[in-house]
Design a protein around this motif. Structure first.
Motif, PDB file in Angstrom:
ATOM      1  N   GLN A   3      -8.090   2.438  -3.988  1.00  0.00           N
ATOM      2  CA  GLN A   3      -8.845   2.618  -2.751  1.00  0.00           C
ATOM      3  C   GLN A   3      -9.790   3.806  -2.861  1.00  0.00           C
ATOM      4  OE1 GLN A   3      -6.426   2.438   0.728  1.00  0.00           O
ATOM      5  NE2 GLN A   3      -8.170   2.322   2.108  1.00  0.00           N
ATOM      6  N   ARG A  23       0.863  -1.180   0.000  1.00  0.00           N
ATOM      7  CA  ARG A  23       0.000   0.000   0.000  1.00  0.00           C
ATOM      8  C   ARG A  23       0.895   1.224   0.000  1.00  0.00           C
ATOM      9  NH1 ARG A  23      -3.904   1.890   4.981  1.00  0.00           N
ATOM     10  NH2 ARG A  23      -5.635   2.742   3.781  1.00  0.00           N
ATOM     11  N   GLU A  28     -12.190   6.047  -0.705  1.00  0.00           N
ATOM     12  CA  GLU A  28     -12.343   6.326   0.719  1.00  0.00           C
ATOM     13  C   GLU A  28     -12.816   7.745   1.001  1.00  0.00           C
ATOM     14  OE1 GLU A  28      -8.488   5.635   2.494  1.00  0.00           O
ATOM     15  OE2 GLU A  28      -7.463   6.151   0.643  1.00  0.00           O
ATOM     16  N   GLN A  56     -10.797  -1.171  -3.312  1.00  0.00           N
ATOM     17  CA  GLN A  56     -10.691  -1.343  -1.858  1.00  0.00           C
ATOM     18  C   GLN A  56     -11.426  -0.197  -1.174  1.00  0.00           C
ATOM     19  OE1 GLN A  56      -8.591  -3.589   0.145  1.00  0.00           O
ATOM     20  NE2 GLN A  56      -9.314  -2.604   2.006  1.00  0.00           N
TER      21      GLN A  56
END
Length: 345
Positions: free
Chosen positions: A213, A136, A215, A236
């Motif tokens: 990701q 990551r 978010e 994700q």
């Protein structure tokens, strides 16, 4: 044990099997290995039973084999994979995580204290346990992507992707020109076995899992387009940052946060192209996530696991002291005298 004999410095190597049968291998098998012959090591989390094993036909020619246990191949097989986030950058904890049986481990350079050199030690520890690693990144940029990819992880995760444009850039960071902008040092980096893997350039795109990701509230609004970007294998979800972007930093289980998460999940799954990944939360366990279509679930963080175990250890000790305090004064004096006598002898 079979003995190896090199019959020629440039042709073949022969070996005599226990049944006295002699077979020959191309010399390149031993001296020029590549991923067509030695596929990327990936986890086999349970030992096969004798009934699972097929007899070896010694008369059949040797042929290149491909890995059936990579993250991408397991996702295609509709498996639900369970993983751990590693924030400590401890090779020892990384090794334990792999031996414990996690399907993957995310080495977190965004929130963990380590960088590329620290991540390398964790990759090596996890490689020894045949556990796939996802790196990551601290941020979505070509510099971090290049350095991370050169280490040879099975997956790479780009944080805070908020638009299809961001996702396309992320994919381009993973591709060599002309398909992308990744800098090339494939002849000497770990990803290509330091140049020993001659098939790296033809296989790296197929083997690498690219994760974007989502978010933030803005990211959720564009999640369908993000998931549809060519090269994005997995989306994700980030529930903590999403709750913060909605004004509920201290309450990721808030009704509005959960509703936004469901919108994002439907957006990813509706496209049918990208897989859905996420973090298990106290209010949203792995089984619930699996039932909603998640194929990758991260259920714990190494630091959090140790914290919980340490806090519980101290709590139990203090509770035992409180229980001991119920003993009357005469009994405690007797115990003290006994201890003093023991240590004085």
């Amino acid at each position: 044990m079979a003995a190896l004999t090199c019959t020629s410095p440039t042709t073949t190597v022969t070996t005599k099997l226990p049944n006295n049968k002699i077979i020959s291998f191309p010399r390149s098998v031993f001296f020029k290995p590549n991923k067509q012959i030695f596929p990327t090591l990936t986890p086999l989390k349970s030992s096969p039973s004798p009934s699972d094993l097929s007899p070896i036909d010694s008369s059949a020619p040797l042929s290149p084999s491909t890995s059936s246990f990579s993250l991408k191949s397991r996702l295609r097989n509709n498996e639900t994979l369970y993983g751990l986030f590693l924030l400590s950058f401890s090779p020892t904890l990384a090794e334990i995580s792999g031996l414990a049986g996690y399907d993957f481990v995310v080495v977190d350079m965004e929130h963990g204290p380590g960088g590329i050199s620290d991540a390398l030690a964790c990759l090596r520890a996890l490689g020894a346990t045949r556990t796939p690693v996802i790196l990551r990144l601290p941020e979505s940029c070509p510099t971090w992507a290049k350095k991370a990819l050169d280490l040879g992880p099975q997956g790479i995760m780009f944080p805070m992707i908020e638009s299809p444009k961001d996702a396309k850039k992320a994919v381009s960071y993973c591709r060599f020109p002309p398909a992308g902008v990744r800098g090339s040092a494939h002849t000497v980096v770990r990803a290509s076995d330091y140049g020993i893997d001659e098939g790296y350039l033809s296989s790296y795109e197929e083997e690498l899992l690219i994760m974007c990701q989502v978010e933030s509230a803005d990211g959720v609004k564009k999640v369908e387009e993000i998931a549809a970007v060519d090269g994005v294998d997995c989306v994700q979800m980030g529930p903590l940052d999403l709750s913060a972007s909605l004004g509920y930093l201290w309450d990721p289980g808030h009704k509005k946060v959960r509703e936004m998460m469901r919108v994002a999940e439907r957006g990813v799954l509706g496209g049918g192209r990208a897989y859905l990944a996420g973090f298990a939360m106290p209010h949203d366990g792995p089984q619930e996530m699996k039932s909603r279509g998640y194929h990758m679930v991260s259920g714990a963080v190494d630091v959090g696991l140790f914290r919980s175990a340490a806090v519980e250890d101290v709590r139990r000790f203090k509770m035992s002291l409180m229980e001991d305090s119920d003993v009357d004064a005469d009994e405690r004096m007797q115990m003290k005298d006994a201890d003093e006598k023991y240590w004085s002898e």
